[in-house]
Each structure stands twice: as C-alpha cells, then as structure tokens.
Design a protein around this motif. Structure first.
Motif, PDB file in Angstrom:
ATOM      1  N   GLN A 382       0.832  -1.212  -0.092  1.00 38.78           N
ATOM      2  CA  GLN A 382       0.127  -0.038  -0.115  1.00 38.78           C
ATOM      3  C   GLN A 382       0.899   1.312  -0.075  1.00 38.78           C
ATOM      4  OE1 GLN A 382      -2.480  -0.477   3.382  1.00 38.78           O
ATOM      5  NE2 GLN A 382      -3.614  -2.361   2.649  1.00 38.78           N
ATOM      6  N   GLU A 383       1.991   1.191   0.700  1.00 34.96           N
ATOM      7  CA  GLU A 383       2.832   2.316   0.842  1.00 34.96           C
ATOM      8  C   GLU A 383       3.713   2.529  -0.396  1.00 34.96           C
ATOM      9  OE1 GLU A 383       2.525   4.648   3.215  1.00 34.96           O
ATOM     10  OE2 GLU A 383       1.222   3.708   4.322  1.00 34.96           O
ATOM     11  N   GLN A 384       3.880   1.205  -1.059  1.00 37.92           N
ATOM     12  CA  GLN A 384       4.828   1.533  -2.115  1.00 37.92           C
ATOM     13  C   GLN A 384       3.809   2.077  -3.475  1.00 37.92           C
ATOM     14  OE1 GLN A 384       6.578  -2.245  -2.904  1.00 37.92           O
ATOM     15  NE2 GLN A 384       8.399  -1.706  -1.755  1.00 37.92           N
ATOM     16  N   THR A 385       2.414   1.731  -3.385  1.00 38.46           N
ATOM     17  CA  THR A 385       1.624   2.327  -4.360  1.00 38.46           C
ATOM     18  C   THR A 385       1.418   3.675  -4.431  1.00 38.46           C
ATOM     19  OG1 THR A 385       0.169   0.198  -4.340  1.00 38.46           O
ATOM     20  CG2 THR A 385      -0.791   2.245  -5.171  1.00 38.46           C
ATOM     21  N   GLN A 386       1.314   4.220  -2.828  1.00 42.53           N
ATOM     22  CA  GLN A 386       1.602   5.755  -2.994  1.00 42.53           C
ATOM     23  C   GLN A 386       2.654   6.259  -3.570  1.00 42.53           C
ATOM     24  OE1 GLN A 386      -1.295   7.413  -2.101  1.00 42.53           O
ATOM     25  NE2 GLN A 386      -2.328   5.426  -1.924  1.00 42.53           N
ATOM     26  N   GLN A 387       3.889   5.717  -3.176  1.00 43.13           N
ATOM     27  CA  GLN A 387       5.173   6.177  -3.928  1.00 43.13           C
ATOM     28  C   GLN A 387       5.137   6.179  -5.426  1.00 43.13           C
ATOM     29  OE1 GLN A 387       8.511   3.640  -3.051  1.00 43.13           O
ATOM     30  NE2 GLN A 387       9.960   4.961  -3.877  1.00 43.13           N
ATOM     31  N   LEU A 388       4.701   5.276  -5.747  1.00 37.88           N
ATOM     32  CA  LEU A 388       4.492   5.360  -7.344  1.00 37.88           C
ATOM     33  C   LEU A 388       3.699   6.298  -8.058  1.00 37.88           C
ATOM     34  CD1 LEU A 388       4.014   1.341  -8.324  1.00 37.88           C
ATOM     35  CD2 LEU A 388       5.994   3.092  -8.845  1.00 37.88           C
ATOM     36  N   VAL A 389       2.487   6.781  -7.085  1.00 39.08           N
ATOM     37  CA  VAL A 389       1.652   8.047  -7.669  1.00 39.08           C
ATOM     38  C   VAL A 389       2.565   9.045  -7.434  1.00 39.08           C
ATOM     39  CG1 VAL A 389      -0.113   9.387  -7.199  1.00 39.08           C
ATOM     40  CG2 VAL A 389      -0.288   6.805  -6.722  1.00 39.08           C
ATOM     41  N   GLN A 390       3.347   9.475  -6.494  1.00 39.45           N
ATOM     42  CA  GLN A 390       3.909  10.677  -6.259  1.00 39.45           C
ATOM     43  C   GLN A 390       5.323  10.566  -7.261  1.00 39.45           C
ATOM     44  OE1 GLN A 390       5.463  10.303  -2.224  1.00 39.45           O
ATOM     45  NE2 GLN A 390       3.177  11.221  -1.425  1.00 39.45           N
ATOM     46  N   THR A 391       6.191   9.333  -7.566  1.00 42.44           N
ATOM     47  CA  THR A 391       7.177   9.501  -8.651  1.00 42.44           C
ATOM     48  C   THR A 391       6.642   9.847  -9.898  1.00 42.44           C
ATOM     49  OG1 THR A 391       6.911   7.019  -8.719  1.00 42.44           O
ATOM     50  CG2 THR A 391       8.428   8.003  -7.017  1.00 42.44           C
ATOM     51  N   HIS A 392       5.462   9.352 -10.158  1.00 37.21           N
ATOM     52  CA  HIS A 392       4.754   9.435 -11.537  1.00 37.21           C
ATOM     53  C   HIS A 392       4.574  11.150 -11.819  1.00 37.21           C
ATOM     54  CE1 HIS A 392       1.698   9.750 -14.879  1.00 37.21           C
ATOM     55  NE2 HIS A 392       2.456   8.670 -15.315  1.00 37.21           N
ATOM     56  N   GLN A 393       3.870  11.641 -10.704  1.00 35.43           N
ATOM     57  CA  GLN A 393       3.795  13.240 -10.911  1.00 35.43           C
ATOM     58  C   GLN A 393       5.074  13.861 -10.926  1.00 35.43           C
ATOM     59  OE1 GLN A 393       1.552  14.044  -7.303  1.00 35.43           O
ATOM     60  NE2 GLN A 393      -0.305  13.055  -8.091  1.00 35.43           N
ATOM     61  N   ALA A 394       6.106  13.547 -10.064  1.00 32.21           N
ATOM     62  CA  ALA A 394       7.373  14.036 -10.173  1.00 32.21           C
ATOM     63  C   ALA A 394       7.973  14.110 -11.624  1.00 32.21           C
ATOM     64  CB  ALA A 394       8.555  13.499  -9.367  1.00 32.21           C
ATOM     65  N   VAL A 395       7.721  12.738 -12.301  1.00 34.31           N
ATOM     66  CA  VAL A 395       8.369  12.772 -13.895  1.00 34.31           C
ATOM     67  C   VAL A 395       7.310  13.569 -14.520  1.00 34.31           C
ATOM     68  CG1 VAL A 395       8.356  11.206 -15.765  1.00 34.31           C
ATOM     69  CG2 VAL A 395       8.887  10.321 -13.475  1.00 34.31           C
ATOM     70  N   GLU A 396       6.220  13.660 -14.421  1.00 34.13           N
ATOM     71  CA  GLU A 396       5.241  14.700 -15.020  1.00 34.13           C
ATOM     72  C   GLU A 396       5.857  16.143 -15.182  1.00 34.13           C
ATOM     73  OE1 GLU A 396       3.321  13.889 -17.630  1.00 34.13           O
ATOM     74  OE2 GLU A 396       3.701  11.577 -17.108  1.00 34.13           O
ATOM     75  N   GLN A 397       5.868  16.582 -13.756  1.00 35.31           N
ATOM     76  CA  GLN A 397       6.359  18.035 -13.547  1.00 35.31           C
ATOM     77  C   GLN A 397       7.779  18.236 -14.117  1.00 35.31           C
ATOM     78  OE1 GLN A 397       5.731  18.683  -9.442  1.00 35.31           O
ATOM     79  NE2 GLN A 397       3.533  18.277  -9.747  1.00 35.31           N
ATOM     80  N   ALA A 398       8.743  17.094 -14.080  1.00 33.21           N
ATOM     81  CA  ALA A 398       9.907  17.468 -14.484  1.00 33.21           C
ATOM     82  C   ALA A 398      10.069  17.775 -15.926  1.00 33.21           C
ATOM     83  CB  ALA A 398      10.994  16.218 -13.832  1.00 33.21           C
ATOM     84  N   ILE A 434      11.255   4.264 -12.116  1.00 27.57           N
ATOM     85  CA  ILE A 434      11.360   2.888 -12.598  1.00 27.57           C
ATOM     86  C   ILE A 434      11.699   2.026 -11.526  1.00 27.57           C
ATOM     87  CG2 ILE A 434      12.674   1.228 -14.231  1.00 27.57           C
ATOM     88  CD1 ILE A 434      13.115   3.833 -16.087  1.00 27.57           C
ATOM     89  N   GLU A 435      12.645   2.458 -10.776  1.00 29.11           N
ATOM     90  CA  GLU A 435      13.098   1.706  -9.430  1.00 29.11           C
ATOM     91  C   GLU A 435      11.972   1.509  -8.616  1.00 29.11           C
ATOM     92  OE1 GLU A 435      15.844   0.413  -9.133  1.00 29.11           O
ATOM     93  OE2 GLU A 435      17.366   1.206 -10.378  1.00 29.11           O
ATOM     94  N   ALA A 436      11.098   2.377  -8.362  1.00 24.10           N
ATOM     95  CA  ALA A 436       9.871   2.313  -7.407  1.00 24.10           C
ATOM     96  C   ALA A 436       8.937   1.270  -7.993  1.00 24.10           C
ATOM     97  CB  ALA A 436       9.287   3.702  -7.270  1.00 24.10           C
ATOM     98  N   THR A 437       8.766   1.252  -9.370  1.00 18.98           N
ATOM     99  CA  THR A 437       7.852   0.321  -9.879  1.00 18.98           C
ATOM    100  C   THR A 437       8.563  -1.035  -9.933  1.00 18.98           C
ATOM    101  OG1 THR A 437       7.188   1.795 -11.700  1.00 18.98           O
ATOM    102  CG2 THR A 437       6.883  -0.209 -12.169  1.00 18.98           C
ATOM    103  N   GLN A 438       9.693  -1.283  -9.930  1.00 16.55           N
ATOM    104  CA  GLN A 438      10.356  -2.544  -9.878  1.00 16.55           C
ATOM    105  C   GLN A 438      10.120  -3.135  -8.389  1.00 16.55           C
ATOM    106  OE1 GLN A 438      14.402  -2.898  -9.130  1.00 16.55           O
ATOM    107  NE2 GLN A 438      14.678  -4.925 -10.456  1.00 16.55           N
TER     108      GLN A 438
END
Length: 461
Positions: A382-398, A434-438
């Motif tokens: 559950q916590e890693q799922t939340q991490q993926l949401v945040q890292t994806h938003q970070a990619v979009e904003q970057a 990518i690391e978080a997804t793995q």
C-alpha cells in the motif's frame, strides 16, 4: 490543484492508449508464459513423476492386505536318498525322496513337483490399517512438495519476467535520455556556428551524449541477458518485450485501488507438507508398535508330485518322471509372534513419534511466520503504491520544467550548464519511478509467494 488534475488526465489518456494498443498487439502476460512453462519445463515433469511414484507405492501397501498366492514347479534329476513321505518345499528347494535299499534299477531318477500355496494375514491388530494411512500421508506429502515446487517456480518466472521488463524499461529510459542529449547537442552546434554560444558548449553537450550512449549499450546487453533467462524457463523462443509491455509495467499499478488479496495461509503448500509429514510419522509409529503383536494367518496349499520310482524298480527315463503321480492338500491357521520385537520396536516407535513432534512444531513456526509476513507485505504494498503515484507526478512535472527551460536556453536566458542540470533532474525522476515500479512488483511477487496465489500477477503483469 490544476497540476494534479493535469497529471491525472494525462495518466488516464496514457492508460487508454496502452489498452487500445494492447488490443491490437496482444502482449504476453505472465500467465501466458506460465502456461508454456507448465508444458515444457522438465523440472515440473520430474515432480509429477515423483507424485505418480508415491501413488503407486500407496497402492502397493494396500495390496499387502490381499492373500499371498505362490506357485512353483520343478523337474529335477538326481539321487533319491531319504525316506518316503509328502511335503511342501519352499521355492528353491528340490524334491528328493525314496528308499534306495528296497529298490532295484538306477540310482538316479527324474522327479516332477508342482504346488500352490496361499497365505492370508487375517488379523494383525490394525498394523495394515496404520500402514495404509502412513502411505496415504506420504503420497499427500509428495503432492504438497510438488505444489511447493510450483510456487517456487512461479516465483522464479515472475522474478525473471520483472527483471526483463526492468531492463527493457531502463533501455528505453536511456534511449529517451540519449535522444534529449542529442537534441541539445544539435541546438548547441547551431548556436555555436552562429556565434551565439561558445564552442565549449558543443563539446560539453557531445560529452553528455556519449555518456548516455554508453549507458544505452550497457542496458542493451542487460536486456538481452534477461530475455535469455526467461526463454530458459519457458522452453521456447519468445518475441522481445516491446514498448506496450513496458508502459503497462510502469503505469498499471497507478490505477489499482486494491492490491493482491491474501488467501488463507493454512492452504500454503509448505504447511501442508509439514502437516502430512507429521501424519506419516504418527501412523508409521503406530504401525511399528502394532507390528510387535502376533500375526494370525490362514494357510492353504495343494501339491502334485510325480516320480520315476516304481513299486520295486527305479527308472532314469525323463518321461517316467511324470508317472506315479500323487496329490496332497493342506489347510490350517497359524500364529506368528516375534516376541523380541516388543523391546526393539519401542525405540523405533519413540524415534518416529519425535519426528512427528518435530514436524508439528515446524508447522506451527511457519504458520505464525506466514501470518506476520503476509500482514507486513500488504502494508508495504500500500505504501509503495502511494510512492508510485508521487514519482509519476514528479516525472510529469520534471518533463514540463525541462520543456520550459529548453525554451529559455534557446532564447539565451540560461546557460547550457543550467539546462543539463534540469535534464539530469528529469533523468533522475524517471529513474526513480522505474526503480519504485520494480520494487512494487517485487513486493507483489513476495506476497504471492507467501499466499501461494499468483492470479493477480498472472493477469496483470
């Protein structure tokens, strides 16, 4: 708020495009790979052969309760020292009888003998029942061992498939990074030729591109090695992973409201293995104890004998060995008791009981550990799922920031060093995602192994 809405909309459109492309070009899922492993992998076939072996052993133990029927036939030539009489020799003993002092003729003659003996153990104080239960437990244990092997094989396939997807995702990530740096190099070259930027910018951009191109070669080799590892398990050639599968790997978890549901851990093969092992030792202990008690058997037999011994003379011709035939039969009941086994079998019985106790303790230990590990795994997913949401938003904003700073560089408002720093931030954001997804998928594999339930992975990975 606008940024979050824009990111969610872009994510939804990306997933819709992936779904449409997947319908046009079917992507090999983990479930389809497992079907090929089931059909081709020799290790799984070896486990199935072991299960069939214990099934045959189980039937062999049951057949011991049937009457034991033995046949024998003899045709021998030799002397006949001895006394007259009738008997039932065991196989390997030869029939020789007669009184040479009262007979004339040859000293040797042919003898013919055939018999059938039946022996039926009708009462053994439940020893046969316990042996049958022990054989059934041993068969069930082999089934549990096979299921445990299947779980480990599914885990290995999932890990290799994730490694393949991870390597391919890194290859595409580095390809995009190299393309961005190549574009920057082209822009700096144009600006240097026009005199707007120094030649050093062109050299720096080219050096950055060469580094990315070298990393791209590294991930090319890693991707090919991971593909070969999957092919080894599947047992046949496979089409390399494409961009559709990579995007599914990177974005699928972002739309999941719930993760893998846990099943009852009591059904896990490793628990069943120890449960059946304890049952086997328990019934085996009882069987050894009851083997110390007497055994009651019914006996029956029939014998047909021919000899070349006549009334007063002896013939050494082969055909006369079938003459003068007589037949006999017997019926009876017998009791057999190895009294010394009362003492020796006590130690064997005690050893089996301790083995059963050990298996029961292992069962309790693994059951307790499974409950704790499953609960911990669910929380971590559950916590890693939340991490993926945040890292994806970070990619979009970057990505959006990189586009803006690229425009500023073209306008001469920032230097190349600043632009490369922004590019590195975008590169790092993509790598982190990518690391978080793995890690997310690896945690799902761990949860599936703990619950012996790979349905979620087979359908969604």
């Amino acid at each position: 708020m606008k940024t979050n809405f824009r990111s969610a909309t872009l994510l939804w459109l990306t997933c819709v495009c992936i779904t449409v492309q997947a319908q046009e070009h079917p992507v090999a899922t983990l479930g389809s790979l497992w079907q090929k492993v089931e059909h081709n992998y020799p290790g799984l076939q070896a486990q199935e052969a072991l299960v069939a072996s214990t099934a045959s052993q189980k039937q062999a133990v049951k057949s011991q309760a049937l009457p034991q029927l033995k046949f024998q036939a003899q045709n021998s030539y030799g002397t006949f020292e001895g006394s007259n009489g009738a008997f039932f020799p065991q196989p390997g003993f030869f029939n020789v009888s007669g009184n040479p002092n009262l007979l004339d003729g040859s000293d040797q003659t042919f003898n013919t003998f055939g018999s059938a003996v039946i022996e039926w153990e009708v009462f053994a104080f439940g020893k046969q029942v316990q042996e049958n239960k022990a054989a059934s437990a041993q068969h069930n244990q082999s089934i549990a061992q096979k299921e445990l092997y299947v779980v480990e094989l599914k885990k290995e396939l999932a890990l290799r498939h994730i490694k393949n997807l991870y390597a391919t995702a890194n290859f595409e990530w580095m390809s995009k990074n190299a393309a961005r740096l190549k574009n920057i190099e082209g822009i700096t070259n144009s600006l240097a030729l026009s005199g707007l930027k120094p030649e050093a910018d062109n050299l720096l951009a080219h050096a950055s591109y060469l580094q990315a191109a070298g990393q791209q070669k590294f991930w090319t080799g890693t991707k090919q090695a991971a593909h070969i590892a999957v092919v080894e398990l599947v047992g046949e050639s496979l089409v390399p992973i494409d961009s559709i599968a990579v995007q599914r790997f990177l974005t699928h978890a972002l739309l999941q409201e719930s993760v893998l549901e846990a099943t009852e851990s009591v059904d896990h093969p490793i628990l069943q293995q120890y449960k059946q092992q304890a049952s086997y030792f328990e019934h085996s202990s009882k069987s050894i104890g009851r083997a110390s008690l007497p055994s009651i058997k019914l006996l029956g037999g029939y014998a047909l004998r021919g000899t070349g011994i006549q009334a007063e003379t002896v013939s050494d011709k082969w055909k006369d060995g079938f003459s003068n035939s007589v037949d006999n039969y017997l019926v009876g009941i017998g009791l057999t008791w190895n009294f010394s086994s009362l003492f020796t079998n006590q130690h064997k019985k005690h050893a089996r009981r301790k083995q059963a106790e050990s298996a029961e303790k292992k069962y309790s230990t693994y059951e307790q550990a499974l409950h704790a590990n499953i609960e911990a795994s669910q929380i971590q997913i559950q916590e890693q799922t939340q991490q993926l949401v945040q890292t994806h938003q970070a990619v979009e904003q970057a990505t959006q920031a990189y586009v803006m700073y690229m425009a500023r560089y073209k306008s001469g408002l920032i230097t190349l060093t600043e632009l490369l720093q922004i590019q590195q931030l975008l590169e790092q954001a993509e790598k982190t995602h990518i690391e978080a997804t793995q890690h997310y998928w690896l945690q799902l594999v761990s949860a599936a192994t703990l619950t012996a339930n790979f349905d979620f992975l087979f359908t969604n990975l």
